[in-house]
Design a protein around this motif. Sequence first.
Motif, PDB file in Angstrom:
ATOM      1  N   LEU A 130      12.462  78.800  70.810  1.00 13.64           N
ATOM      2  CA  LEU A 130      11.215  79.344  70.267  1.00 13.64           C
ATOM      3  C   LEU A 130      11.276  80.852  70.084  1.00 13.64           C
ATOM      4  N   ILE A 161       5.267  76.165  63.452  1.00 14.05           N
ATOM      5  CA  ILE A 161       4.902  76.495  64.826  1.00 14.05           C
ATOM      6  C   ILE A 161       4.120  77.798  64.872  1.00 14.05           C
ATOM      7  N   MET A 163       2.149  79.603  63.003  1.00 13.21           N
ATOM      8  CA  MET A 163       1.446  79.631  61.728  1.00 13.21           C
ATOM      9  C   MET A 163       0.476  80.793  61.603  1.00 13.21           C
TER      10      MET A 163
ATOM     11  N   LEU B  42      10.243  79.038  80.080  1.00 15.82           N
ATOM     12  CA  LEU B  42      10.277  78.830  78.633  1.00 15.82           C
ATOM     13  C   LEU B  42       8.933  78.289  78.171  1.00 15.82           C
ATOM     14  N   ALA B  45       6.584  74.413  73.126  1.00 18.55           N
ATOM     15  CA  ALA B  45       6.312  74.516  71.687  1.00 18.55           C
ATOM     16  C   ALA B  45       4.904  74.058  71.359  1.00 18.55           C
ATOM     17  N   ILE B  48       2.278  76.731  72.286  1.00 14.43           N
ATOM     18  CA  ILE B  48       2.305  77.854  71.344  1.00 14.43           C
ATOM     19  C   ILE B  48       1.653  77.443  70.044  1.00 14.43           C
ATOM     20  N   LYS B  49       2.012  76.242  69.584  1.00 13.99           N
ATOM     21  CA  LYS B  49       1.483  75.798  68.308  1.00 13.99           C
ATOM     22  C   LYS B  49      -0.033  75.677  68.371  1.00 13.99           C
ATOM     23  N   GLN B  52      -1.548  79.042  68.081  1.00 11.97           N
ATOM     24  CA  GLN B  52      -1.464  79.576  66.718  1.00 11.97           C
ATOM     25  C   GLN B  52      -2.430  78.869  65.787  1.00 11.97           C
ATOM     26  N   VAL B  53      -2.593  77.554  65.974  1.00 15.46           N
ATOM     27  CA  VAL B  53      -3.557  76.819  65.156  1.00 15.46           C
ATOM     28  C   VAL B  53      -4.943  77.391  65.352  1.00 15.46           C
ATOM     29  N   ILE B  55      -5.763  80.417  66.255  1.00 12.39           N
ATOM     30  CA  ILE B  55      -5.893  81.727  65.589  1.00 12.39           C
ATOM     31  C   ILE B  55      -6.113  81.524  64.094  1.00 12.39           C
ATOM     32  N   ARG B  56      -5.327  80.599  63.525  1.00 12.29           N
ATOM     33  CA  ARG B  56      -5.408  80.426  62.078  1.00 12.29           C
ATOM     34  C   ARG B  56      -6.756  79.840  61.687  1.00 12.29           C
ATOM     35  N   ASN B  59      -9.288  82.513  61.799  1.00 16.58           N
ATOM     36  CA  ASN B  59      -9.214  83.336  60.587  1.00 16.58           C
ATOM     37  C   ASN B  59      -9.929  82.658  59.436  1.00 16.58           C
ATOM     38  N   LEU B  60      -9.683  81.372  59.309  1.00 13.33           N
ATOM     39  CA  LEU B  60     -10.299  80.639  58.202  1.00 13.33           C
ATOM     40  C   LEU B  60     -11.812  80.701  58.309  1.00 13.33           C
ATOM     41  N   ARG B  75      -8.262  73.305  53.025  1.00  9.13           N
ATOM     42  CA  ARG B  75      -7.871  73.735  54.366  1.00  9.13           C
ATOM     43  C   ARG B  75      -8.714  73.062  55.432  1.00  9.13           C
ATOM     44  N   TYR B  78      -7.477  69.777  56.014  1.00  6.49           N
ATOM     45  CA  TYR B  78      -6.183  69.873  56.685  1.00  6.49           C
ATOM     46  C   TYR B  78      -6.370  70.101  58.186  1.00  6.49           C
ATOM     47  N   LEU B  86      -5.030  69.177  62.268  1.00  6.84           N
ATOM     48  CA  LEU B  86      -4.412  69.985  63.317  1.00  6.84           C
ATOM     49  C   LEU B  86      -5.352  70.197  64.496  1.00  6.84           C
TER      50      LEU B  86
END
Lengths: 302, 246
Positions: A130, A161, A163, B42, B45, B48-49, B52-53, B55-56, B59-60, B75, B78, B86
């Motif tokens: 990552l 990932i 995004m 570590l 994933a 983290i994803k 990030q989703v 945050i996005r 934003n939208l 969107r 989506y 998501l």
Amino acid sequence: MVSKTEEEQVNRLENQVENGGGGAWEYLCLVRKLKLRRSDKVLKFGLSILNDPKKRSALGPEEWTLNEEVAVAAMDCQCLDVAKESIKVLQKQFPGSKRVGRLEAMLLEAKGLWAEAENAYSSLSEDNPLDQTIHKRRVAIAKAQGNIPIAIESLNKYLEIFMADHDAWRELAEIYVSLQMYKQALFCYEELILSQPTVPLYHLAYADVLYTLGGLENLQTAKKYYASTIDLTGGKNTRALFGVCLCASAIGQLTKGRNKEDKEGSDLHSLSAMALEKDYKQRNSSKLSLLSSTLKSLKLSS
Amino acid sequence: MAEDLVLDTAIRDWVLIPLSVVMVLIGVLRYFVSKLMRSSQLPDAKIIKEGQVIIRARNLRAAANFIPAKSFRARKVYYSNEENGLLYVPKGQAQNAQAQMFSDPNMAMDMMKKNLSMIIPQTLTFAWVNFFFSGFVAAKIPFPLTQRFRSMLQNGIDLSTVDVSYVSSRSWYFLNFFGLRGLFSLILGEENAMDDTQRMMQMSGFGFDPSKSLSAEKDGLDIVQHDWALPKFEQRAEDVLRKLVS
């Protein structure tokens, strides 16, 4: 984004260091903080610190950060020997470090040994799949080799990932534009507008792509985005002014003969033509005749 | 007011100063021990994803009016459709943080390590102070204070007649415990700003559940009314240009 005062500060410090006024370390810290790309200066000032044993020891543990920065800057300037030296020093200090391993892979990349660099990156990413930097470097390798489909593929994988990384979206948008895949580019620019709605450059690029796509609806939308760029830049963006003119003329051609209900935006293009004329008069009067003939051919100037 | 107490200089030499020195040394020792035990964890994933989703999607939601209606609808679907959106969290999958913690032994291990490096030295020093130095006055601060400070400065002494400006040894321990942060960041570097109070705060914020924020974000997105802002911009651009031209 770098604010104006910060930029002024950087430039002032840069001048000061250039003229032997000291403050090189402060300059380097500022550049690091603002994430600027001034590799030549970083290389020059950083080396001047590193080559002076007294200054270097005054840094303490920051010495290694500086070494890393100098190495990256040297690679950016193609001073591969300097980069190699710095990496060697770091390797001695931190044997087996991933971060140094990344630098070595970047050195391979800078030398143009793509296959070796790719191998180095893939062995690095096995330990930490990552790592954002490694993903981005691989995209850069693919792009440098001219292997655009691979670059797009890995960028997409990265964005699946991470995004919310708008820099990656911008890169992807630019790649799509270069391949004339405008629909996909539109999506990326929308994403950029969403993440930073007040940056006029994204509005402008979005409008450019819409205009290129053509079609009445797209043209009207493009005109709106050119208008928003004008608003956000205070009418200082010449490209947006031209864009409004071109859109208006294209819309006029498409709707010729049809009902002329769409009258509301009629002021905008004549205003932007006037703004263009004024701008050219002020800044480049020799090209004014060229401009007015262009505008005439677009049937905009009265 | 009772007459002034005379503090033995031996108390200064054998209680006040040793206590401070020991606290500093233990802090330094703990820093290095925790550095030794720290495992570079570590990131997952999926976590983290999800971040990030969020945050996005935020934003939208914030900038929805800046993109055309068609793009916004695409969107929205989506993100929040019921099949594979998501932000959509299936009911059964929403495992709570507790269960997740038990399913991942690494996480529990990490927490235990953190706790061990914090709690063990603390308990030991506290027991040590309590055993050897409990119940007497160790120092005097050079200014008078009101009664309210008694519980802060005279912990361990249950006498209401002692002047409040005297500090009991157990209180001296607590003052050191909370007050040495500045010294530590001086000795151990800035990155050691993580002191005990912060650590405790981190612990309380631990049970964070991403699926909850996902569905909250989905609800927020569902009620967004799309109202395209760009037509207004044409008017505003006209105004700007008119000002520029005139």
